[in-house]
Design a protein around this motif. Sequence first.
Motif, PDB file in Angstrom:
ATOM      1  N   ASN A   1      29.760  35.828  37.560  1.00  0.00           N
ATOM      2  CA  ASN A   1      30.671  34.696  37.464  1.00  0.00           C
ATOM      3  C   ASN A   1      31.590  34.983  36.283  1.00  0.00           C
ATOM      4  OD1 ASN A   1      31.888  32.322  36.691  1.00  0.00           O
ATOM      5  ND2 ASN A   1      30.051  31.066  36.939  1.00  0.00           N
ATOM      6  N   THR A   2      32.893  35.097  36.566  1.00  0.00           N
ATOM      7  CA  THR A   2      33.819  35.522  35.505  1.00  0.00           C
ATOM      8  C   THR A   2      33.930  34.493  34.382  1.00  0.00           C
ATOM      9  OG1 THR A   2      35.684  34.629  36.748  1.00  0.00           O
ATOM     10  CG2 THR A   2      35.240  36.969  37.007  1.00  0.00           C
ATOM     11  N   SER A   3      33.505  33.233  34.636  1.00  0.00           N
ATOM     12  CA  SER A   3      33.629  32.228  33.588  1.00  0.00           C
ATOM     13  C   SER A   3      32.331  32.102  32.776  1.00  0.00           C
ATOM     14  CB  SER A   3      34.022  30.875  34.189  1.00  0.00           C
ATOM     15  OG  SER A   3      32.979  30.353  34.975  1.00  0.00           O
ATOM     16  N   ASP A   4      31.384  32.980  33.041  1.00  0.00           N
ATOM     17  CA  ASP A   4      30.126  33.027  32.308  1.00  0.00           C
ATOM     18  C   ASP A   4      30.371  33.786  31.000  1.00  0.00           C
ATOM     19  OD1 ASP A   4      27.666  33.776  31.316  1.00  0.00           O
ATOM     20  OD2 ASP A   4      26.972  34.752  33.158  1.00  0.00           O
ATOM     21  N   PRO A   5      30.103  33.168  29.839  1.00  0.00           N
ATOM     22  CA  PRO A   5      30.383  33.827  28.558  1.00  0.00           C
ATOM     23  C   PRO A   5      29.727  35.202  28.433  1.00  0.00           C
ATOM     24  CG  PRO A   5      29.821  31.545  28.178  1.00  0.00           C
ATOM     25  CD  PRO A   5      29.609  31.795  29.640  1.00  0.00           C
ATOM     26  N   LYS A   6      28.530  35.346  29.032  1.00  0.00           N
ATOM     27  CA  LYS A   6      27.873  36.649  28.966  1.00  0.00           C
ATOM     28  C   LYS A   6      28.695  37.695  29.704  1.00  0.00           C
ATOM     29  CE  LYS A   6      23.203  34.828  28.681  1.00  0.00           C
ATOM     30  NZ  LYS A   6      21.972  34.599  29.436  1.00  0.00           N
TER      31      LYS A   6
ATOM     32  N   TRP B   1      32.610  40.923  28.004  1.00  0.00           N
ATOM     33  CA  TRP B   1      33.107  42.280  28.288  1.00  0.00           C
ATOM     34  C   TRP B   1      34.564  42.271  28.722  1.00  0.00           C
ATOM     35  CZ3 TRP B   1      30.603  46.126  26.271  1.00  0.00           C
ATOM     36  CH2 TRP B   1      29.239  45.943  25.937  1.00  0.00           C
ATOM     37  N   THR B   2      35.003  41.164  29.306  1.00  0.00           N
ATOM     38  CA  THR B   2      36.426  41.040  29.617  1.00  0.00           C
ATOM     39  C   THR B   2      37.206  41.045  28.307  1.00  0.00           C
ATOM     40  OG1 THR B   2      35.751  39.592  31.445  1.00  0.00           O
ATOM     41  CG2 THR B   2      38.109  39.667  30.912  1.00  0.00           C
ATOM     42  N   GLN B   3      36.649  40.332  27.313  1.00  0.00           N
ATOM     43  CA  GLN B   3      37.286  40.297  25.998  1.00  0.00           C
ATOM     44  C   GLN B   3      37.179  41.649  25.298  1.00  0.00           C
ATOM     45  OE1 GLN B   3      35.038  36.949  24.471  1.00  0.00           O
ATOM     46  NE2 GLN B   3      36.735  35.533  24.818  1.00  0.00           N
ATOM     47  N   TRP B   4      36.051  42.301  25.501  1.00  0.00           N
ATOM     48  CA  TRP B   4      35.849  43.623  24.903  1.00  0.00           C
ATOM     49  C   TRP B   4      36.920  44.605  25.409  1.00  0.00           C
ATOM     50  CZ3 TRP B   4      34.381  48.356  27.237  1.00  0.00           C
ATOM     51  CH2 TRP B   4      34.018  49.377  26.349  1.00  0.00           C
ATOM     52  N   ILE B   5      37.197  44.549  26.712  1.00  0.00           N
ATOM     53  CA  ILE B   5      38.223  45.443  27.274  1.00  0.00           C
ATOM     54  C   ILE B   5      39.579  45.133  26.646  1.00  0.00           C
ATOM     55  CG2 ILE B   5      39.500  46.043  29.382  1.00  0.00           C
ATOM     56  CD1 ILE B   5      36.848  45.590  30.921  1.00  0.00           C
ATOM     57  N   PHE B   6      39.855  43.843  26.471  1.00  0.00           N
ATOM     58  CA  PHE B   6      41.125  43.488  25.827  1.00  0.00           C
ATOM     59  C   PHE B   6      41.191  44.054  24.404  1.00  0.00           C
ATOM     60  CE2 PHE B   6      43.842  40.932  23.119  1.00  0.00           C
ATOM     61  CZ  PHE B   6      45.024  40.936  23.841  1.00  0.00           C
ATOM     62  N   LEU B   7      40.097  43.919  23.686  1.00  0.00           N
ATOM     63  CA  LEU B   7      40.078  44.448  22.313  1.00  0.00           C
ATOM     64  C   LEU B   7      40.333  45.952  22.288  1.00  0.00           C
ATOM     65  CD1 LEU B   7      37.189  42.631  20.389  1.00  0.00           C
ATOM     66  CD2 LEU B   7      39.665  42.269  20.234  1.00  0.00           C
TER      67      LEU B   7
ATOM     68  N   LEU C   1      31.717  38.800  19.798  1.00  0.00           N
ATOM     69  CA  LEU C   1      31.964  38.449  21.188  1.00  0.00           C
ATOM     70  C   LEU C   1      30.668  37.956  21.820  1.00  0.00           C
ATOM     71  CD1 LEU C   1      34.257  41.372  22.387  1.00  0.00           C
ATOM     72  CD2 LEU C   1      34.903  39.177  21.375  1.00  0.00           C
ATOM     73  N   PRO C   2      30.705  37.096  22.802  1.00  0.00           N
ATOM     74  CA  PRO C   2      31.923  36.483  23.338  1.00  0.00           C
ATOM     75  C   PRO C   2      32.505  35.423  22.420  1.00  0.00           C
ATOM     76  CG  PRO C   2      29.993  35.516  24.364  1.00  0.00           C
ATOM     77  CD  PRO C   2      29.494  36.614  23.477  1.00  0.00           C
ATOM     78  N   LEU C   3      33.803  35.330  22.421  1.00  0.00           N
ATOM     79  CA  LEU C   3      34.450  34.187  21.798  1.00  0.00           C
ATOM     80  C   LEU C   3      34.466  33.108  22.871  1.00  0.00           C
ATOM     81  CD1 LEU C   3      36.113  32.639  19.722  1.00  0.00           C
ATOM     82  CD2 LEU C   3      38.143  33.787  20.621  1.00  0.00           C
ATOM     83  N   LYS C   4      33.569  32.118  22.684  1.00  0.00           N
ATOM     84  CA  LYS C   4      33.387  31.136  23.756  1.00  0.00           C
ATOM     85  C   LYS C   4      34.534  30.163  23.856  1.00  0.00           C
ATOM     86  CE  LYS C   4      28.415  31.166  24.171  1.00  0.00           C
ATOM     87  NZ  LYS C   4      27.198  30.381  23.986  1.00  0.00           N
ATOM     88  N   LEU C   5      34.853  29.828  25.071  1.00  0.00           N
ATOM     89  CA  LEU C   5      35.855  28.804  25.348  1.00  0.00           C
ATOM     90  C   LEU C   5      35.239  27.473  24.931  1.00  0.00           C
ATOM     91  CD1 LEU C   5      38.578  28.196  26.807  1.00  0.00           C
ATOM     92  CD2 LEU C   5      37.249  27.853  28.877  1.00  0.00           C
ATOM     93  N   PRO C   6      35.845  26.773  23.958  1.00  0.00           N
ATOM     94  CA  PRO C   6      35.219  25.521  23.507  1.00  0.00           C
ATOM     95  C   PRO C   6      35.284  24.455  24.604  1.00  0.00           C
ATOM     96  CG  PRO C   6      37.340  25.856  22.421  1.00  0.00           C
ATOM     97  CD  PRO C   6      37.102  27.071  23.260  1.00  0.00           C
TER      98      PRO C   6
END
Length: 849
Positions: A126-131, A135-141, A489-494
């Motif tokens: 599930n792409t909206s799962d912080p876990k 890694w989506t954020q990791w790729i951006f970094l 990471l993850p930087l969680k969506l508040p």
Amino acid sequence: MKRYVPQKIEKKWQKYWEENNFYQAKDFSKKKKFYILVEFPYPSAQGLHVGHCRSYSAMDAIARKKRMEGYNVLFPIGWDAFGLPTENYALRTGIHPEIATKKNIANFKRQLKSLGLSFDWSREINTSDPKYYKWTQWIFLKLFEKGLAYQAEIPINFCPKCKIGLAQEEVIDGKHERCGEEVVLKKLKQWMLKITAYAERLIKDLKDLDYLEKIKTQQINWIGKSEGTEVTFKIENLDFEIKVFTTRVDTIFGVTALVLAPEHPLVEKLVKENGILKEGKIKVENWLEVKEYLKKSVRKSEFERTKLEKERTGIPLKGIFAINPINQEKLPVWVADYVIGTYGGGAVMVVPAHDKRDFDFAKRYQLEIREVVVPKEKNSPLSQPFVEDGVLINSGEFSGLTSKEAREKITRWLKEKGLGKKTVQYKLRDWVFSRQHYWGEPIPLVFCERCAKKIKEKMKEGKIKELEKEYQLGEILNPGWIALSEKDLPLKLPYLEKYQPTGTGESPLAQIEEWVNTKCPKCKGPAKRETDTMPNWAGSNWYFIGYLIKKRKEKNYEYWWDKKKISYWMPVDWYNGGMEHTTLHLLYSRFIYKFLYDIGAVPHPEPYKKRTAHGIVLGEDGRKMSKSFGNVINPDEIIKQYGADTLRVYEMFMGPFDQAISWSSQGVKGVFRFLERIWRLVIRFKEQSGKKVKNLEVESLVQQTIKKVDEDLEKCKFNTAISALMILVNRLEKEKNIQKRHLETLIKLLAPFAPHLAEQLWQELGHKNSVHLQKWPKYNLKLILKETFTLVVQVNGKVRDTIEASINISEEEAKELALRSPKIQKWLEKKKIKKIIFVRNKLINFVVE
RNA sequence: GCCGAGGUGGCGGAAUGGCAGACGCGCGAGGCUUAGGACCUCGUGGGAAAUUCCCUUGUGGGUUCAAAUCCCACCCUCGGCACCA
């Protein structure tokens, strides 16, 4: 059981398969791996579409066949859960996107499970799962670290009434679809990804991939590589150069004007200085009109701007002239919104005699039309522009050269003078990666004033080396923007109670002060978080890796970038999806994968070996299924009435897989009847008692069916595979006594298409194990070959008779046979045979005068 | 506009240079049935002087012994066009 009642058997087998982990793929199994990927759904509030059922059923058939062939098959599924529709749904209903997503996923999951698809649910993502989005954020970094993410000012659609940034699709006829307010463009700083740096490789590497040809073509055209010349035009009396890209530098003597896009730097400079440059020495005489024109064009989308020839407009910048570098001629300069700012430098040279668009533009505004290339043989009248290559005239020392020679020589000439060079242009543009929305992955960057100041100062002093020790490339390129460290990471969506728009065009996240205000990871000084989120493509860029690296720990799980697992499963062996994703998702994910390859995170340069495409399912009326048309078919209802197997088989049988197709309720009934007939065939077999007689013809048909189904499945020709099964069933029904092994073969062939029915009938035949664990049938070519064939006899290409003849007869024998036919004799009467065409095992054609 | 795909019976389609219309739907006739449904059997592109012949794969032209299939021009429909996924 006497009658076929799918409702009685389907749930039972689904439970059995699930409890026995039938479809779980094994990491590092010794069997050969086969990774089948389908585009994971966006869990919308509407529920599963019959279009999902079509492509998933079809790929499920492939997966089941591959398993029977002995492969270690991975067939995973998940949820592309971030995105605009859910956020808009939330705004409308007041249900928080997180809750809505959860509910929608539960519904989708129930629906998919009721179809009996052989997904490996243990790998569900599930792409909206912080876990996951860690890694989506990791790729951006990583992209940021390597300097492939940068900020740029980009205009976005903005509704002044709702005070919200809008997606292209929310703008209809220049108005906001919800409130009808006129949409304006607002320039905002946006994160961009440098996909253009990969343009060349994205084209080149297509060569060895097994993609449908039309998909390759579309990607190549989208990237739009063209080789040509960049020509520098100077502006008279001004220290300013306009760089123009052209593929037809051979027509440079025919240039009669330059046209700039409204976004061109010279235009922007004029806007800034109100039409007056160099303290009044240069003045745009019609500045008020120009300003008015610019205002209008700003409202139009790029699509509108390039759409209609008739509406193609422009306005001269009176008083401004460019100099043609080849002959020092003075050229008028125009602004026109059909010129796109993002391509070829935002300026074109107008050669009316040799370009269709320039020709129309010149006619409209009475610009000079000057012919400088003529066809090699005849002369062309100038009612139409001559757009092909030819021979140069009126071109000074270059007259007499062919277009091809001239392009080389003129480019060289320009280069020597420092007024041009050979270049390559791509239509592909960098990818806007920011969204001013709530429901997406937060971008893991902060802005630090102190670091910004420090970086800028050191840059001024030229202390780049020193900077590089302390900061990443992305941080140097975007002074002040500091990356979070990986461990944060993850930087969680508040969780946000009010995800309503902020009124400034910023993301709703900007409202949460305690979240926005943070510390700089570098200098520990005060910093502010980036409040934009990522587009929903971010999560789908790498989801096929997500399935591989989900790691279970008792009841919990986490994702861990396990290169060994990635190496075992990648690349995807077969990826199927919609044609509509060819240029965006498919290209984006190839880009990201190539980037991951470059940094050593994945083992291959391409993610997908093979790509096929499915067509969409239209409503019964031939229109797109939509609530407003009232033509939506709900898969739940079809399953309730006819069962999942009927729905699956119908959707594969309805037409060619890669084409759009209308739903037909009658067609569904027909398929149900077909499945019923197979059921009755087995019941009849169990009751039959007569002596079994070997029948060579039936034997041959069974073998032919195996061959046909096997080959058609590999080619996505599901409709003809099923029709082959129907032909076999029709034939078996005519047999007095059916042989068991024929029925068994039929059921094995049916298993990928109608898994529940096949499983039940397999048990009815007395087997204890599952049909899905059987070996896929192999055909015996010797048994297919028959002793005779139908010889088609033609006279002058028209069929006049057909004769049953033994296989492999010679031309002489065929001729003799044909001439014996009274029908043929009649047609050949009193005619002289000029020629005989003979095609072995097929036809003989007599050509007569 | 640019890029891509497609156009074949009443309908979904099959055939990718060699019997146009496989298979399915629908329709018609008959059987079974008290009846209806379900099921079974046969028929089903159009035309005609009807066991035979002619016409027929969006339109027009071409290549070929042979074209739905290859080539050229045109017409129409659908998908994508970068912030929908």
